[in-house]
Design a protein around this motif. Structure first.
Motif: not given
Length: 418
Positions: A216, A347, A349-350, A353, A385, A406-407
């Motif tokens: 990611n 997980l 993520c960017s 989130f 997601l 994104s994730a």
């Protein structure tokens, strides 16, 4: 002695005299014609409206009291007509009551003259009107230029908008599939730009059975420049063209081996810093997985901490921090390890989130991210997601998200059997 020449008529300066008295019109005509104006005459308001509909009239000098349509009604209807330019309206009156003058101003009169008309005062009123008309004409010309410029800008905007829509399709093609199955193990991905295009990138690839890489990436900034960077990074980490993938190494001319995550981060850092003029950098979590054992090795470069959710529902955030890629020459990156059991999830993520601002003014942060994932416990692996993103938008209903989101979610189900 040479006789003085008559004043030359002024181009475009036409005066319409409106009065039911022919004598009064002749007196006024003699005055304004002497000053170089073209003159038209009307004996009533109705006749004057017909003339205004057919001729370009710059000034109107109208009597207040006329049979049928008086000067006030004529002025009101004149102002309501569609004209390409402004007409300066002067009312002639014997009235001096303030209320009547206010009434005239309200319907659109520009000026007043008291009968009998003083020639010097009339000429001064016309001079004043000329200044108004000159400014109106200048404003009209400037508005035309502004209108043309706006039309040109709209055309350019429409072109850019079409290009951005196409760019979004191209960017979406960088991640054509958002859900992968590697035997019982699944990888799902989410990429939601806040504009036409974004600076986030997700991906996963497998060079062989039970070996998996996933990442990611969040490029600094938003928009076209960041999107171009993601396209470049997608080429570096391509799963379709492993010969060009900097994260793998060909062994014995037969198969590809995954390189260590910290090595991948160093190579990307060197390549980005070697490009003159490139000011963008990016944060990243990149990991490789051995699906036979559930062992993951990862590198974190300025990105939010990955979250592990065990099969029993317990959650922990992991990671070793690290500087973003493309900021510091010679930066060293440290790997960290985690082992998943069947049913565990990880997980990444960017910060779209974790740093999303909710309606209460607070950021989601890690606690909110944990809650989102726990709330989606009953969702199918391919829907988790999307469900999390929907729940995030429900926490921010007053405005759209202002950052790309994104994730990547890996749910370990055990080794592949081929």
């Amino acid at each position: 002695m040479k006789a003085p020449t008559a004043p030359r008529p002024r181009a475009g300066q036409t005066v319409l005299l409106v009065d039911d008295s022919r004598v009064q019109r002749r007196i006024l005509r003699a005055l304004v014609a002497k000053w170089g104006y073209s003159v038209l005459e009307a004996a009533s308001g109705a006749e004057a409206l017909e003339i205004c509909a057919d001729s370009a009239v710059d000034f109107i000098i109208s009597d207040w009291m006329m049979p049928g349509m008086n000067g006030i009604e004529f002025c009101k209807r004149f102002r309501a007509s569609k004209r390409a330019s402004y007409g300066y309206f002067i009312l002639l009156t014997s009235k001096s009551e303030t209320g009547e003058i206010v009434n005239g101003l309200e319907v659109g009169a520009d000026d007043f003259l008291t009968k009998p008309v003083n020639s010097s005062e009339l000429r001064a009123r016309l001079k004043s009107g000329e200044r108004v008309l000159r400014m109106e004409q200048e404003l009209h010309e400037k508005n035309k230029l502004i209108g043309a410029a706006l039309d040109e800008l709209q055309g350019l905007y429409d072109t850019i908008d079409r290009d951005l829509i196409q760019a979004r399709k191209i960017q979406e093609s960088l991640v054509p599939d958002r859900f992968f199955e590697f035997g019982p193990t699944t990888v799902s991905m989410l990429m939601k730009p806040c504009g036409h295009v974004g600076g986030d990138l997700v991906g996963a690839f497998s060079p062989g059975p039970n070996r998996l890489a996933f990442y990611n990436i969040d490029v600094s900034g938003h928009g076209i420049t960041s999107a171009l960077m993601t396209a470049r990074l997608a080429g570096y980490l391509s799963g379709k063209f492993l010969e060009q993938n900097i994260a793998v190494e060909k062994r014995f001319s037969r198969f590809f081996a995954l390189l260590q995550p910290n090595h991948v981060a160093r190579v990307l850092n060197e390549r980005l810093l070697s490009d003159t003029g490139v000011e963008e950098y990016f944060t990243m979590v990149y990991g490789i997985a051995d699906l036979t054992t559930g062992h993951l090795r990862m590198v974190q470069a300025g990105h939010p901490h990955p979250m592990v959710q065990r099969a029993d529902g317990s959650v922990e955030f992991i990671g070793a921090g690290g500087v973003p890629v493309g900021l510091v020459s010679g930066a060293e990156y440290q790997c960290f390890d985690v082992t998943l059991s069947v049913g565990d999830r990880i997980l990444i993520c960017s910060d779209g989130f974790t740093e999303a601002e909710c309606d209460d003014g607070q950021m989601l942060e890690e606690e909110g991210l944990e809650q989102l994932l726990c709330d989606c416990g009953d969702s199918a692996a391919s829907e988790v997601l999307d469900d999390m993103f929907w729940r995030l938008t429900q926490r921010r209903t007053t405005a759209p998200l202002n950052d790309d989101v994104s994730a990547v979610l890996l749910e370990y189900g055990g080794p592949e059997v081929r």
